[in-house]
Design a protein around this motif. Structure first.
Motif, PDB file in Angstrom:
ATOM      1  N   THR A 186      -9.646 -42.817 -18.286  1.00  0.00           N
ATOM      2  CA  THR A 186      -9.893 -44.171 -17.822  1.00  0.00           C
ATOM      3  C   THR A 186      -8.832 -44.579 -16.806  1.00  0.00           C
ATOM      4  O   THR A 186      -8.926 -45.603 -16.189  1.00  0.00           O
ATOM      5  CB  THR A 186      -9.840 -45.156 -18.989  1.00  0.00           C
ATOM      6  OG1 THR A 186      -8.575 -45.029 -19.603  1.00  0.00           O
ATOM      7  CG2 THR A 186     -10.933 -44.901 -19.971  1.00  0.00           C
ATOM      8  N   GLU A 236       2.306 -49.563 -32.934  1.00  0.00           N
ATOM      9  CA  GLU A 236       2.100 -50.338 -34.154  1.00  0.00           C
ATOM     10  C   GLU A 236       3.251 -51.303 -34.375  1.00  0.00           C
ATOM     11  O   GLU A 236       4.359 -51.077 -33.893  1.00  0.00           O
ATOM     12  CB  GLU A 236       1.997 -49.410 -35.371  1.00  0.00           C
ATOM     13  CG  GLU A 236       0.710 -48.619 -35.405  1.00  0.00           C
ATOM     14  CD  GLU A 236       0.655 -47.684 -36.587  1.00  0.00           C
ATOM     15  OE1 GLU A 236       0.397 -48.154 -37.692  1.00  0.00           O
ATOM     16  OE2 GLU A 236       0.891 -46.484 -36.391  1.00  0.00           O
ATOM     17  N   ASP A 237       2.975 -52.319 -35.138  1.00  0.00           N
ATOM     18  CA  ASP A 237       3.988 -53.318 -35.439  1.00  0.00           C
ATOM     19  C   ASP A 237       4.820 -52.872 -36.649  1.00  0.00           C
ATOM     20  O   ASP A 237       4.413 -52.002 -37.416  1.00  0.00           O
ATOM     21  CB  ASP A 237       3.296 -54.643 -35.768  1.00  0.00           C
ATOM     22  CG  ASP A 237       4.242 -55.830 -35.669  1.00  0.00           C
ATOM     23  OD1 ASP A 237       5.389 -55.633 -35.220  1.00  0.00           O
ATOM     24  OD2 ASP A 237       3.838 -56.948 -36.035  1.00  0.00           O
ATOM     25  N   ARG A 240       6.245 -55.167 -27.741  1.00  0.00           N
ATOM     26  CA  ARG A 240       4.841 -55.604 -27.791  1.00  0.00           C
ATOM     27  C   ARG A 240       3.981 -54.574 -28.490  1.00  0.00           C
ATOM     28  O   ARG A 240       4.124 -53.378 -28.256  1.00  0.00           O
ATOM     29  CB  ARG A 240       4.281 -55.777 -26.375  1.00  0.00           C
ATOM     30  CG  ARG A 240       4.990 -56.815 -25.590  1.00  0.00           C
ATOM     31  CD  ARG A 240       4.018 -57.769 -24.904  1.00  0.00           C
ATOM     32  NE  ARG A 240       4.683 -59.034 -24.719  1.00  0.00           N
ATOM     33  CZ  ARG A 240       4.226 -60.198 -25.143  1.00  0.00           C
ATOM     34  NH1 ARG A 240       3.080 -60.250 -25.766  1.00  0.00           N
ATOM     35  NH2 ARG A 240       4.890 -61.301 -24.944  1.00  0.00           N
ATOM     36  N   VAL A 241       3.088 -55.033 -29.322  1.00  0.00           N
ATOM     37  CA  VAL A 241       2.187 -54.120 -30.039  1.00  0.00           C
ATOM     38  C   VAL A 241       0.914 -53.936 -29.220  1.00  0.00           C
ATOM     39  O   VAL A 241       0.194 -54.897 -28.948  1.00  0.00           O
ATOM     40  CB  VAL A 241       1.822 -54.685 -31.425  1.00  0.00           C
ATOM     41  CG1 VAL A 241       0.907 -53.720 -32.166  1.00  0.00           C
ATOM     42  CG2 VAL A 241       3.076 -54.964 -32.225  1.00  0.00           C
ATOM     43  N   ILE A 242       0.678 -52.702 -28.795  1.00  0.00           N
ATOM     44  CA  ILE A 242      -0.561 -52.368 -28.082  1.00  0.00           C
ATOM     45  C   ILE A 242      -1.079 -51.076 -28.712  1.00  0.00           C
ATOM     46  O   ILE A 242      -0.674 -49.974 -28.330  1.00  0.00           O
ATOM     47  CB  ILE A 242      -0.321 -52.191 -26.558  1.00  0.00           C
ATOM     48  CG1 ILE A 242       0.445 -53.398 -25.992  1.00  0.00           C
ATOM     49  CG2 ILE A 242      -1.638 -51.967 -25.824  1.00  0.00           C
ATOM     50  CD1 ILE A 242       0.757 -53.308 -24.511  1.00  0.00           C
ATOM     51  N   PRO A 243      -1.957 -51.187 -29.706  1.00  0.00           N
ATOM     52  CA  PRO A 243      -2.323 -50.003 -30.489  1.00  0.00           C
ATOM     53  C   PRO A 243      -3.058 -48.919 -29.699  1.00  0.00           C
ATOM     54  O   PRO A 243      -2.854 -47.735 -29.944  1.00  0.00           O
ATOM     55  CB  PRO A 243      -3.258 -50.573 -31.572  1.00  0.00           C
ATOM     56  CG  PRO A 243      -3.047 -52.039 -31.562  1.00  0.00           C
ATOM     57  CD  PRO A 243      -2.609 -52.404 -30.182  1.00  0.00           C
ATOM     58  N   GLU A 244      -3.905 -49.312 -28.764  1.00  0.00           N
ATOM     59  CA  GLU A 244      -4.743 -48.328 -28.072  1.00  0.00           C
ATOM     60  C   GLU A 244      -3.939 -47.634 -26.969  1.00  0.00           C
ATOM     61  O   GLU A 244      -3.361 -48.269 -26.096  1.00  0.00           O
ATOM     62  CB  GLU A 244      -5.954 -49.066 -27.477  1.00  0.00           C
ATOM     63  CG  GLU A 244      -6.867 -48.229 -26.633  1.00  0.00           C
ATOM     64  CD  GLU A 244      -7.467 -47.043 -27.377  1.00  0.00           C
ATOM     65  OE1 GLU A 244      -7.791 -47.169 -28.556  1.00  0.00           O
ATOM     66  OE2 GLU A 244      -7.563 -45.970 -26.751  1.00  0.00           O
ATOM     67  N   GLN A 262      -4.728 -45.910 -24.309  1.00  0.00           N
ATOM     68  CA  GLN A 262      -5.108 -46.098 -22.901  1.00  0.00           C
ATOM     69  C   GLN A 262      -4.818 -47.515 -22.423  1.00  0.00           C
ATOM     70  O   GLN A 262      -4.479 -47.726 -21.267  1.00  0.00           O
ATOM     71  CB  GLN A 262      -6.579 -45.750 -22.730  1.00  0.00           C
ATOM     72  CG  GLN A 262      -6.805 -44.273 -23.039  1.00  0.00           C
ATOM     73  CD  GLN A 262      -8.247 -43.868 -22.917  1.00  0.00           C
ATOM     74  OE1 GLN A 262      -8.901 -44.202 -21.962  1.00  0.00           O
ATOM     75  NE2 GLN A 262      -8.736 -43.143 -23.890  1.00  0.00           N
ATOM     76  N   THR A 263      -4.918 -48.474 -23.320  1.00  0.00           N
ATOM     77  CA  THR A 263      -4.579 -49.846 -22.952  1.00  0.00           C
ATOM     78  C   THR A 263      -3.078 -49.951 -22.684  1.00  0.00           C
ATOM     79  O   THR A 263      -2.640 -50.602 -21.729  1.00  0.00           O
ATOM     80  CB  THR A 263      -4.957 -50.820 -24.087  1.00  0.00           C
ATOM     81  OG1 THR A 263      -6.286 -50.547 -24.500  1.00  0.00           O
ATOM     82  CG2 THR A 263      -4.843 -52.248 -23.640  1.00  0.00           C
ATOM     83  N   ALA A 274      -2.352 -48.465 -19.389  1.00  0.00           N
ATOM     84  CA  ALA A 274      -2.795 -49.363 -18.314  1.00  0.00           C
ATOM     85  C   ALA A 274      -1.797 -50.509 -18.148  1.00  0.00           C
ATOM     86  O   ALA A 274      -1.483 -50.913 -17.031  1.00  0.00           O
ATOM     87  CB  ALA A 274      -4.183 -49.917 -18.635  1.00  0.00           C
ATOM     88  N   ALA A 275      -1.281 -51.014 -19.270  1.00  0.00           N
ATOM     89  CA  ALA A 275      -0.294 -52.099 -19.202  1.00  0.00           C
ATOM     90  C   ALA A 275       0.979 -51.616 -18.507  1.00  0.00           C
ATOM     91  O   ALA A 275       1.605 -52.362 -17.752  1.00  0.00           O
ATOM     92  CB  ALA A 275       0.026 -52.606 -20.608  1.00  0.00           C
TER      93      ALA A 275
END
Lengths: 596, 307
Positions: A53, A106-107, A299-303, A305-306, A309-310
């Motif tokens: 992606t 994960e948090d 910051r928690v961003i589990p995915e 690919q996301t 991208a961030a």
């Protein structure tokens, strides 16, 4: 980053602010339909290119193996001996101020180092707290809250002299009584849920005067310092803080670390603010004082690919868990820097169920071992982000030796076939061997993270006559069902930043097949690993752990595969991030870090 | 009306109780041990683990645990999370506003797009616009939300740079997850609006309105749409419940700190009290929404009665 979010803000308001007449609504609906159709076509088009992606940039894909940094990290010999911290270290001091944003998968569940949760909690905890001792980049023990430490002649009493003038975030002093209280809390089985198992060998903690603490052990333990005292479970917490906040302490975190807790929004972010009074003696850092950054936002961003991208859009500065594929893709990209740890803690291996056919026959286990070649797994599945390991001890730890390559079973399908012939498994029609009319069928259990490994292994061993059925189970289910001894072979992974990983994988894994290895060799193995932990001199420990590993591999109870490397990706403006070397998780130290 | 409401409220109790019971036993039937997962990297002995299980009350017979769970739930106490050790109620109420915000935004997106295209397709029945709406709606229903979410990030965050890829900092952060969630709903609403409106447009009172010389927009907007909306309202109600489920995936993709993300983490770590609490909460919301929708029928069409 600001531009991105502002743009989003404006676009939504433009759509929400105006009351619409029906005519306008119909007009805009027509426009919307056009956009939807266009968008749908685009999405359908995108679906036809499922490779990634993330945008494919020709310049990136054409870069020659680009993964020089990864390559360096993937060499165990270099990792163990060069002592070059992998973090970039420019000569000029970094810029003061700013907020560094780190994307995590994960948090945390608790910020109390002694009260439950797991390694996910360690990431913020190592910035909020400090332990009495620490590890340098080479894994050597160095003082942290202590000035010095010494062992008694029989290695049963450890005496630690505390640094003077250190205070907790709440202003209370870090004296011998405070440290004793915190250590007693850690080893209290009713309260300390993270690490009390490791602390059971401590029989007493004594405060001597105001600046000296001694720990008395039931027996000497070499791994205790590295795993327990230097680990995040050994963090020293403020008694006044615990008493003040009670059950809420896990959300309030009062330690001595370079950062204090500013805010925790569960599931979203943890914000750490710099501790202006901080100072450290750790030579690891070039900055002995307060951090340069004002704040660090986790910051928690589990995915995956996301999160990537961030990072690419500048919404975050650091991706704490990049995929091997992204690591390879971004290697050499001037916008980013890849930071790799120079030590390892994980070992991944195959484990046979030796209590039932066909792997109750050592020749069949040996045949399987000869048929497996982990190299394509290292190269293709993990894109070179792991390192081939012939040992059951992680690279860089006592007992890890190149000698194990000769002890282990080299990739040799011919020899595998011969061993199966000798074991009475004869080649039949369709490629699957049989014995007494029964096919050589294997049930292979794995979990999602290691599915790719299993697929390659299936392909390899079926060539010599095994018939493999893979079942991939969600990890909790995988762990829980192992005790029923259903599968014939499984993938396994163990983490421990010490050679005593051999001890923990055998004693801990009451459910795994490895725990059902109980013959005389197993007894010898256990005696060796127990002996190894009582010797504090690494040079003297090494041959013992080497011998223990040999037993395990010679008996073909396991097939060593590889050890994980640790790498994170940061935007180029981020300077001087350091990876923690305790090695249990990808932990980042922000003492020297700056934004430019 | 009040008696209707009370009777239906009482009828919701067995539904919620059934959901709670089902989830409790299903959850314990799924293999996996929270204590084992909690101490994944700690060398605990069997005795150590048994002691922790005892501390958590997991060594009690399942029926005893179930009765305790129901007894506590009846008093509003859903227990403590095994992983964080915080009260489940606190964990859920911290996150619930975010999930509701996302679900409401998703419904709004669904309504906006669905009603618009549904009405257009009905009015322009048989034209290319109608065909296009039907095809788009079919595609919209078929697209998995996580895939759509990733595609939206790819296009609007990574390539165009218009919107943030993740988080919940600004209103801009809400746009992509709301669209990812709302597009499938809009497809369903569009199809339902179209068919319902077409049915109404064939009725005699519409023919009478046309004979009186009313303009088509007034006929559709003022006379037909209100009657055509009744089945659409049902769909919206049901979809709102589905959106709460869809949010589990979308919140993970977009790092939206809501209940869905919490539920995924809780399931992975076999945090029984937390999963039970979340499911109980979602079922209560689902039941309340359906109740609200039933009541709304009477407002839309006073002829409807529950007697």
């Amino acid at each position: 980053m600001a531009d991105t979010t502002d743009a989003g803000h404006d676009s939504l308001e433009a759509g929400q602010g105006r009351p619409l007449t029906r005519r306008q609504m119909l007009r805009q609906a027509a426009l919307g339909l056009t956009l939807l159709v266009g968008g749908t076509s685009l999405l359908v088009g995108c679906q036809q290119a499922p490779t990634s992606t993330a945008p494919q940039k020709p310049a990136e894909s054409s870069k020659p193996a680009g993964a020089s940094k990864l390559g360096e990290a993937a060499k165990p010999a270099a990792a163990a001996s060069t002592q070059a911290p992998a973090a970039a270290k420019p000569a000029a001091p970094g810029k003061v101020g700013g907020t560094l944003i780190v994307g995590r998968k994960e948090d945390a569940s608790s910020l109390d180092p002694q009260n439950g949760g797991g390694l996910l909690n360690a990431f913020p905890i190592i910035s909020l707290y400090e332990s009495l001792i620490s590890l340098d980049q080479q894994g050597q023990i160095v003082p942290s809250l202590t000035e010095s430490y010494s062992w008694s002649g029989d290695n049963k009493v450890l005496t630690l002299k505390l640094r003077s003038g250190i205070k907790f975030h709440d202003g209370t002093p870090v004296d011998a009584q405070a440290v004793k209280w915190s250590l007693d809390r850690t080893r209290d089985p009713e309260r300390g849920k993270t690490s009390f198992a490791d602390w059971k060998i401590v029989s007493e903690v004594q405060a001597q005067g105001t600046d000296t603490v001694s720990l008395t052990f039931q027996q000497p333990s070499a791994s205790f310092l590295v795993v327990s005292l230097a680990g995040f479970g050994g963090s020293i917490v403020s008694k006044a803080g615990v008493e003040k906040f009670g059950a809420e302490f896990q959300k309030q975190a009062v330690g001595t670390g370079p950062f204090t807790l500013k805010e925790w929004v569960p599931g979203d972010h943890i914000t750490l603010a710099k501790n202006p009074n901080y100072s450290t003696l750790r030579k690891l850092f070039k900055n002995p004082g307060a951090p340069l950054l004002d704040e660090v936002s986790l910051r928690v961003i589990p995915e995956d690919q996301t999160r990537m991208a961030a990072l690419e859009t500048g919404q975050i500065h650091v991706d704490h868990r990049p995929t091997p594929r992204d690591l390879k893709r971004l290697a050499g990209d001037p916008r980013f820097v890849i930071i790799s740890a120079n030590r390892y803690a994980a070992v991944r291996f195959l484990n046979f169920e030796i209590t039932k056919p066909p792997f109750d026959d050592i020749k069949v286990r040996q045949a399987f071992s000869h048929a497996v070649d982990p190299t394509p797994i290292v190269d293709k599945v993990w894109e070179g982000s792991v390192v081939r390991n012939f040992n059951m001890v992680p690279p860089g730890h006592p007992g890890h030796s190149p000698e194990m390559e000769k002890v282990g079973y080299s990739f040799d399908p011919t020899k595998a076939a011969r061993l199966l012939d000798e074991a009475g498994w004869t080649a039949g029609s369709g490629g699957t061997r049989t014995k007494d009319g029964k096919p050589l069928e294997i049930l292979f259990w794995t979990y999602p993270e290691m599915e790719g490994d299993a697929q390659i292994i299936l392909n390899q061993v079926e060539r010599v006559g095994f018939k493999v059925k893979i079942e991939s189970l969600e990890y909790g289910t995988f762990r829980s069902r192992l005790k029923d001894a259903v599968p014939n072979v499984i993938t396994m992974s163990f983490n421990r930043a010490d050679s005593s990983v051999l001890w923990s994988m055998y004693t801990w894994a009451q459910q795994a097949p490895i725990s059902r290895w109980k013959d005389d060799n197993a007894k010898k193995f256990m005696a060796l690993v127990e002996q190894g932990d009582t010797i504090t001199d690494p040079a003297k420990r090494a041959p013992i752990y080497l011998q223990a590993q040999k037993l395990m591999v010679e008996q073909a109870v396991v097939v060593p595969m590889y050890s994980d490397g640790y790498s994170i990706v940061a935007r180029k403006e981020v300077k001087d991030l350091l990876l923690d070397t305790s090695g249990l998780a990808q932990l980042v130290l922000f003492n020297d870090a700056s934004l430019g | 009306m009040t008696r209707d409401l009370l009777r239906r409220l009482v009828a919701t109790v067995p539904v919620v109780l059934g959901a709670a019971t089902f989830v409790f036993f299903m959850l314990h039937l799924v293999p996996g041990d929270p204590v084992d997962l909690m101490f994944m990297h700690s060398p605990l002995t069997v005795e150590d683990k048994e002691r922790v299980r005892h501390q958590l009350g997991l060594d009690q017979p399942l029926v005893v645990q179930y009765v305790q769970f129901l007894g506590r739930a009846a008093t509003g106490d859903l227990g403590h999370s095994i992983r964080s050790q915080r009260p489940v109620i606190e964990e859920i109420t911290n996150r619930l506003p975010r999930t509701l915000e996302l679900a409401v935004a998703g419904v709004l997106v669904g309504l906006l797009l669905g009603l618009t295209f549904g009405v257009l397709a009905a009015v322009k029945q048989g034209t290319w616009l109608d065909t296009l709406t039907i095809v788009s709606a079919t595609l919209g229903v078929s697209m998995p939300s996580f895939w759509l979410g990733l595609m939206l990030i790819f296009l609007f965050a990574l390539n165009l740079g218009w919107l943030p890829a993740s988080g919940a900092d600004t209103w801009g952060s809400l746009v992509l997850p709301a669209f990812a969630l709302g597009l499938a709903v809009s497809a369903i609403i569009a199809r339902m609006t179209r068919s319902s409106l077409l049915e109404v447009l064939r009725l005699e009172y519409i023919t009478a309105a046309r004979a009186k010389g009313l303009s088509e927009p007034i006929i559709v907007g003022q006379h037909a749409l209100k009657n055509a909306l009744i089945p659409v309202v049902t769909i919206v109600g049901l979809q709102f419940g589905n959106l709460l489920g869809g949010a589990f995936v979308i919140e993970t993709v977009f790092a939206w700190p809501g209940v869905g993300q919490l539920a995924v983490q809780a399931l992975m770590s076999r945090d029984y009290p937390l999963v039970q609490g979340i499911v109980l909460m979602v079922s209560v919301i689902f039941v309340v929404i359906n109740l609200g929708i039933d009541m709304l029928y009477r407002v839309l069409d006073p002829r409807i009665s529950y007697q």
